[in-house]
Write a protein that holds these residues in place. Sequence first.
Motif, short mmCIF file in Angstrom:
data_model
loop_
_atom_site.label_atom_id
_atom_site.label_comp_id
_atom_site.label_asym_id
_atom_site.label_seq_id
_atom_site.Cartn_x
_atom_site.Cartn_y
_atom_site.Cartn_z
N VAL A 306 0.92 -1.28 -0.10
CA VAL A 306 -0.18 -0.03 0.06
C VAL A 306 1.05 1.14 -0.08
O VAL A 306 1.67 1.46 0.93
CB VAL A 306 -0.95 0.06 1.27
CG1 VAL A 306 -1.77 1.10 1.28
CG2 VAL A 306 -1.79 -1.30 1.17
N ALA A 307 0.88 1.99 -1.04
CA ALA A 307 1.85 3.26 -1.34
C ALA A 307 0.92 4.44 -1.17
O ALA A 307 0.01 4.44 -2.54
CB ALA A 307 2.63 2.78 -2.38
N VAL A 308 1.28 5.48 -0.53
CA VAL A 308 0.85 6.70 -1.05
C VAL A 308 1.63 7.74 -1.42
O VAL A 308 2.66 7.89 -1.23
CB VAL A 308 0.25 7.28 0.77
CG1 VAL A 308 -0.49 8.77 0.36
CG2 VAL A 308 -0.73 6.26 1.45
N TYR A 309 1.49 8.36 -2.44
CA TYR A 309 2.07 9.29 -3.40
C TYR A 309 1.17 10.58 -3.30
O TYR A 309 0.18 10.82 -2.72
CB TYR A 309 2.27 8.75 -4.61
CG TYR A 309 2.80 7.38 -4.94
CD1 TYR A 309 4.19 7.41 -5.28
CD2 TYR A 309 2.12 6.55 -5.09
CE1 TYR A 309 5.14 6.02 -5.29
CE2 TYR A 309 3.01 5.29 -5.36
CZ TYR A 309 4.26 4.98 -5.39
OH TYR A 309 4.86 3.95 -5.60
N ASP A 310 2.02 11.53 -3.59
CA ASP A 310 1.18 12.98 -3.76
C ASP A 310 -0.05 12.79 -4.63
O ASP A 310 -1.08 13.63 -4.48
CB ASP A 310 2.26 14.01 -4.42
CG ASP A 310 3.34 14.38 -3.59
OD1 ASP A 310 3.32 13.92 -2.24
OD2 ASP A 310 4.26 15.28 -3.83
N ASP A 311 0.11 12.16 -5.62
CA ASP A 311 -1.08 12.17 -6.48
C ASP A 311 -1.97 11.07 -6.53
O ASP A 311 -3.24 10.81 -7.18
CB ASP A 311 -0.59 12.06 -7.98
CG ASP A 311 0.29 10.94 -8.41
OD1 ASP A 311 0.84 10.31 -7.60
OD2 ASP A 311 0.08 10.71 -9.57
N ARG A 312 -1.61 9.88 -5.93
CA ARG A 312 -2.42 8.78 -5.74
C ARG A 312 -2.10 7.86 -4.76
O ARG A 312 -1.05 7.95 -3.89
CB ARG A 312 -2.04 7.75 -7.21
CG ARG A 312 -0.94 7.25 -7.22
CD ARG A 312 -0.67 6.58 -8.41
NE ARG A 312 0.83 6.05 -8.51
CZ ARG A 312 2.18 6.41 -8.54
NH1 ARG A 312 2.05 7.64 -8.66
NH2 ARG A 312 3.10 5.73 -8.65
N LEU A 313 -3.21 7.02 -4.27
CA LEU A 313 -3.14 5.77 -3.58
C LEU A 313 -2.74 4.56 -4.51
O LEU A 313 -3.60 4.18 -5.26
CB LEU A 313 -4.07 5.63 -2.66
CG LEU A 313 -4.56 4.39 -1.80
CD1 LEU A 313 -3.13 4.09 -0.91
CD2 LEU A 313 -5.58 4.28 -1.14
N GLU A 314 -1.83 3.85 -4.08
CA GLU A 314 -1.60 2.53 -5.08
C GLU A 314 -1.48 1.30 -4.06
O GLU A 314 -0.91 1.17 -3.20
CB GLU A 314 -0.20 2.63 -5.64
CG GLU A 314 0.39 1.67 -6.78
CD GLU A 314 1.64 1.79 -7.19
OE1 GLU A 314 1.57 2.60 -7.99
OE2 GLU A 314 2.56 1.62 -6.53
N VAL A 315 -2.31 0.55 -4.54
CA VAL A 315 -2.54 -0.96 -3.75
C VAL A 315 -2.35 -2.05 -4.64
O VAL A 315 -3.20 -2.44 -5.44
CB VAL A 315 -3.90 -1.19 -3.11
CG1 VAL A 315 -4.16 -2.27 -2.23
CG2 VAL A 315 -4.28 0.07 -2.28
N THR A 316 -1.25 -2.68 -4.19
CA THR A 316 -0.63 -3.80 -5.08
C THR A 316 -0.74 -5.29 -4.54
O THR A 316 -0.19 -5.42 -3.52
CB THR A 316 0.73 -3.66 -5.74
OG1 THR A 316 0.79 -2.32 -6.03
CG2 THR A 316 0.98 -4.61 -6.78
N SER A 317 -1.61 -6.22 -5.18
CA SER A 317 -1.70 -7.69 -4.61
C SER A 317 -0.90 -8.48 -5.58
O SER A 317 -0.97 -8.67 -6.64
CB SER A 317 -3.21 -7.86 -4.58
OG SER A 317 -3.65 -9.22 -4.30
N PRO A 318 -0.20 -9.32 -4.61
CA PRO A 318 0.67 -10.30 -5.61
C PRO A 318 -0.30 -11.53 -6.26
O PRO A 318 -1.46 -11.95 -5.46
CB PRO A 318 1.37 -11.24 -4.54
CG PRO A 318 1.46 -10.07 -3.30
CD PRO A 318 -0.07 -9.54 -3.44
N GLY A 319 -0.07 -12.00 -7.30
CA GLY A 319 -0.87 -12.83 -8.23
C GLY A 319 -1.80 -12.09 -9.28
O GLY A 319 -2.16 -11.19 -9.03
N MET A 320 -1.92 -12.86 -10.48
CA MET A 320 -2.54 -12.43 -11.23
C MET A 320 -4.18 -12.35 -11.20
O MET A 320 -4.41 -13.53 -10.06
CB MET A 320 -2.26 -13.26 -12.66
CG MET A 320 -0.78 -13.31 -13.02
SD MET A 320 -0.60 -14.32 -14.34
CE MET A 320 -1.21 -13.66 -15.75
#
Length: 481
Positions: A306-320
């Motif tokens: 879970v990454a918070v940037y100036d422009d967005r919140l990005e949530v990445t999950s392992p697995g296709m």
Amino acid sequence: MLVDEIKFGESVNIEFKREVPQKSKKYIKSVIAFANTAGGKIVIGIDDETHEIVGVDKDGVFKIIDNITNTISDMCCPQIFPNIGVNTIEGKCVIVINIYPGANRPYYIKSLGKETGTYIRVSGTSRPADEAVLKDLELQGTHRSFDEMVCVEHKYDAGKAEQLCGAIKRYMVEAAKSNSEKKKIKDITVQNLINWGVVKNMDGTLLPTNAFVLLTDNVFPFAKIQCALFKGTERVVFIDKRDFEGPLFEQIEEAYDFVLKHINLGAEIKDLVRNEAYELPTEAIREAIVNAVTHRNFLDRACVQVAVYDDRLEVTSPGMLYGGLTIEQIKEGGSKIRNRCIAEVFSRMKIIESWGTGIKRMYSSCKEYGIREPELLEIGDSFRVNLYRPSYSGNDAQSSPKSSPKSSSKSSSKSSPNGLNATQQKIMQMIRKNSRITQAEMAEIIKISRRAVQKNIKELVDQGIIIHEGSTRNGYWKIKE
């Protein structure tokens, strides 16, 4: 329309060949890859570089189709049944090989064997499946999930089972909308855990599954959430970083609190009432994190991020995406459950409302806020959700959606001069208005979990800012000015 697909070029589910390659493996690996993922098509008679329609010999087209059918049958294991047809475009014949998502995964090139001959489709290319992906495909082929398998390295612990039963009931009670509903909720028992597949009863012996471990002490090294706040819009400079371990449902709450701590809280005055809301819809934030944990591939040696940037919140999950699902399908409510036991428990705890609705609710809440819709991406063998922050004022117009109707006509900072975060400030405001307010009422007003309220209140108490006088039921809060 095939003409439109050709115009847009090759993608994750379409591949062009000028002619049938002399070395069959050059296209059979794509047949395998499509069957192991979301399906796709190979079009013979299209130049893969220029997209020029060159066509195939009209007189020999049916012989070519027979050869392709026999080659697929001879080289693929388990057997793949393609749908092969002929289209006429600009007066030229092209052969279209349609491959559907297979049910008997993993599919592989027979001569290479399962370990080296299994391919998957990633970003428009066919690439060999690594060990984690191969194991996941094997589970899909046997219609089993990782979380329902017995964890042979661990013994059943009655004390941990009792704690888990208590946690499940506590979540159920907190989610109930009325006192009468709360009273109807029965105790959760070990038999419930058995019914949900979290514990196995083997001839009277209770055995823990992987789900049991993930929902209790959770010793799996990669089954955690990594959270970070970055400076700017790239993953370069850390401002804050935390790793959350322990039971999955606790990780979700902690990651959710981390995000709220690092995004802006806006306010507007309407009819002499001050209304406050975070710049991103809390429902969308929660759904993104919950989905990432619930549907991740636990065989992949990577963490939810879970990454918070100036422009967005990005949530990445392992697995296709699981079971051949596509992004278009999940937008329409399509759902296949990779971790069935965890999903069952989370459904009982109301962490997930109902299967297949989370993504739609995410889109609806962003639309209600008047901000850019979520972005769903397959990044290699991972799945990512981006939620774009309306407060960003960079040069990229795409990253600067219009302001939320609920966000700042007057913007408050993330922390006040005395060091309180936004949630703690709101708790203090509610206590000033009603010293007998309950934690459950606070959670309902702020629209966060009761656990998050408890955590923030503990920090306020530890700092000596507030105290609670009297009994739990009839007491009141006192601010130490």
